[in-house]
Motif scaffolding. Structure first.
Motif, mmCIF file in Angstrom:
data_model
loop_
_atom_site.group_PDB
_atom_site.id
_atom_site.type_symbol
_atom_site.label_atom_id
_atom_site.label_comp_id
_atom_site.label_asym_id
_atom_site.label_seq_id
_atom_site.Cartn_x
_atom_site.Cartn_y
_atom_site.Cartn_z
ATOM 1 N N ILE A 88 33.017 44.769 46.002
ATOM 2 C CA ILE A 88 33.594 45.958 46.634
ATOM 3 C C ILE A 88 33.031 46.134 48.036
ATOM 4 C CG2 ILE A 88 33.679 48.483 46.518
ATOM 5 C CD1 ILE A 88 33.854 48.169 43.443
ATOM 6 N N LEU A 89 31.717 45.921 48.190
ATOM 7 C CA LEU A 89 31.107 46.035 49.513
ATOM 8 C C LEU A 89 31.693 45.006 50.485
ATOM 9 C CD1 LEU A 89 27.332 46.656 48.731
ATOM 10 C CD2 LEU A 89 28.924 48.226 49.822
ATOM 11 N N ILE A 90 31.857 43.788 50.022
ATOM 12 C CA ILE A 90 32.446 42.751 50.882
ATOM 13 C C ILE A 90 33.875 43.128 51.261
ATOM 14 C CG2 ILE A 90 33.221 40.350 50.952
ATOM 15 C CD1 ILE A 90 30.781 39.656 49.198
ATOM 16 N N ASP A 91 34.640 43.634 50.303
ATOM 17 C CA ASP A 91 36.027 44.002 50.574
ATOM 18 C C ASP A 91 36.114 45.174 51.542
ATOM 19 O OD1 ASP A 91 38.928 43.651 49.821
ATOM 20 O OD2 ASP A 91 38.628 45.767 49.324
ATOM 21 N N PRO A 96 38.774 42.939 54.014
ATOM 22 C CA PRO A 96 39.566 43.754 53.086
ATOM 23 C C PRO A 96 40.774 43.015 52.509
ATOM 24 C CG PRO A 96 39.936 44.462 55.347
ATOM 25 C CD PRO A 96 38.879 43.397 55.385
ATOM 26 N N GLY A 97 41.148 43.448 51.295
ATOM 27 C CA GLY A 97 42.396 42.986 50.707
ATOM 28 C C GLY A 97 42.308 41.997 49.568
ATOM 29 N N TRP A 98 41.206 41.321 49.370
ATOM 30 C CA TRP A 98 41.161 40.278 48.349
ATOM 31 C C TRP A 98 40.534 40.744 47.033
ATOM 32 C CZ3 TRP A 98 36.335 39.059 46.588
ATOM 33 C CH2 TRP A 98 35.277 39.474 47.384
ATOM 34 N N ILE A 99 39.989 41.939 46.992
ATOM 35 C CA ILE A 99 39.266 42.402 45.793
ATOM 36 C C ILE A 99 40.182 42.509 44.577
ATOM 37 C CG2 ILE A 99 39.544 44.856 46.281
ATOM 38 C CD1 ILE A 99 36.274 43.837 45.075
ATOM 39 N N PHE A 100 41.455 42.833 44.815
ATOM 40 C CA PHE A 100 42.362 43.021 43.686
ATOM 41 C C PHE A 100 42.678 41.726 42.970
ATOM 42 C CE2 PHE A 100 43.346 46.580 46.586
ATOM 43 C CZ PHE A 100 42.916 47.601 45.752
ATOM 44 N N ALA A 103 38.203 40.571 41.670
ATOM 45 C CA ALA A 103 37.422 41.411 40.746
ATOM 46 C C ALA A 103 37.926 41.346 39.297
ATOM 47 C CB ALA A 103 37.369 42.849 41.249
ATOM 48 N N PRO A 104 39.234 41.404 39.029
ATOM 49 C CA PRO A 104 39.666 41.286 37.626
ATOM 50 C C PRO A 104 39.313 39.934 36.999
ATOM 51 C CG PRO A 104 41.430 42.201 38.941
ATOM 52 C CD PRO A 104 40.368 41.760 39.888
ATOM 53 N N ILE A 105 39.409 38.861 37.782
ATOM 54 C CA ILE A 105 39.052 37.540 37.257
ATOM 55 C C ILE A 105 37.553 37.459 37.001
ATOM 56 C CG2 ILE A 105 39.029 35.071 37.782
ATOM 57 C CD1 ILE A 105 41.628 35.579 39.382
ATOM 58 N N PHE A 106 36.749 38.024 37.909
ATOM 59 C CA PHE A 106 35.305 38.065 37.738
ATOM 60 C C PHE A 106 34.923 38.876 36.494
ATOM 61 C CE2 PHE A 106 31.175 40.042 38.635
ATOM 62 C CZ PHE A 106 30.395 38.902 38.834
ATOM 63 N N CYS A 107 35.557 40.039 36.324
ATOM 64 C CA CYS A 107 35.277 40.876 35.143
ATOM 65 C C CYS A 107 35.766 40.205 33.860
ATOM 66 C CB CYS A 107 35.932 42.245 35.300
ATOM 67 S SG CYS A 107 35.182 43.264 36.559
ATOM 68 N N PHE A 108 36.902 39.514 33.925
ATOM 69 C CA PHE A 108 37.418 38.780 32.771
ATOM 70 C C PHE A 108 36.425 37.711 32.333
ATOM 71 C CE2 PHE A 108 40.614 36.984 30.078
ATOM 72 C CZ PHE A 108 40.452 35.610 30.170
ATOM 73 N N ALA A 153 51.636 41.085 42.966
ATOM 74 C CA ALA A 153 50.842 39.886 43.245
ATOM 75 C C ALA A 153 49.661 39.736 42.297
ATOM 76 C CB ALA A 153 50.346 39.917 44.695
ATOM 77 N N TRP A 154 49.083 40.831 41.848
ATOM 78 C CA TRP A 154 47.899 40.714 41.001
ATOM 79 C C TRP A 154 48.065 41.426 39.670
ATOM 80 C CZ3 TRP A 154 45.852 45.637 40.551
ATOM 81 C CH2 TRP A 154 46.168 46.532 41.573
ATOM 82 N N THR A 155 49.290 41.690 39.241
ATOM 83 C CA THR A 155 49.522 42.386 37.982
ATOM 84 C C THR A 155 49.053 41.563 36.792
ATOM 85 O OG1 THR A 155 51.408 43.494 38.987
ATOM 86 C CG2 THR A 155 51.281 43.518 36.589
#
Length: 191
Positions: A88-91, A96-100, A103-108, A153-155
């Motif tokens: 989140i800090l990097i985003d 900006p823009g790539w966290i979506f 982050a879900p893949i990292f959390c997965f 794009a990230w659904t």
């Protein structure tokens, strides 16, 4: 009068770690002071916040781990939360823009690793179920919030994260059976 020492003698590893910490503390302290100063003089973006958070992650996980809940499941989940905050800090501060997407893949992946660590040794890790459930609930809430923002794009990453979080929550409840409510009561009991 003879005094009996009831405290255990410190292990050699503990003494060596104490000496390492004494020497490592100085470079970390210098980096904490120097990075914001350099960033202040060079201008934006505020990369020093990302560096300081990365140093905090390194310090709390490698050199000064938590004394309470020091087990493999809790440490893994703590590292997942710290990694998401770093993303989140990097985003927000740098790119900006790539966290979506990330982050879900990292959390997965983190949810899978935490689940494997928990269920691979269930009898010993049973009392560490609450951090895994909190991670599952957090991922489920993040997935519901993420699905409320319409971006095709990230659904798929959000759907996979929410499905896995729900499956992990159901698995935790199913494996404990009738003891689930007793474990919840023990976790929130203050007495």
């Amino acid at each position: 009068m003879k005094i009996k020492n009831t405290f255990p003698t410190p292990r050699k590893q503990t003494l060596q770690l104490h000496h390492v910490l004494r020497w490592v503390r100085w470079p970390f302290g210098a980096a904490v002071v120097i990075c914001p100063l350099v960033n202040l003089f060079t201008g934006k973006p505020w990369w020093s916040a990302v560096v300081l958070w990365g140093l905090w992650i390194l310090w709390t996980n490698l050199f000064n781990p938590a004394m309470v809940d020091y087990n493999r499941v809790s440490q893994c989940i703590r590292l997942i939360f710290q990694g998401v905050i770093l993303q989140i800090l990097i985003d927000v501060l740098i790119a900006p823009g790539w966290i979506f997407n990330v982050a879900p893949i990292f959390c997965f992946g983190g949810l899978i690793v935490a689940g494997v660590l928990f269920f691979s040794d269930f009898h010993r890790q049973r009392h560490n179920m609450m951090p895994l459930m909190l991670l599952s609930i957090g991922c489920l809430v993040a997935a519901v919030v993420g699905l409320s923002i319409p971006t095709p794009a990230w659904t798929w990453t959000i759907i996979v994260l929410g499905s896995l979080a729900l499956a992990m929550l159901i698995a935790c409840i199913a494996t404990t059976g009738k003891d689930f409510f007793r474990i919840i009561h023990k976790f929130f009991h203050i007495k």
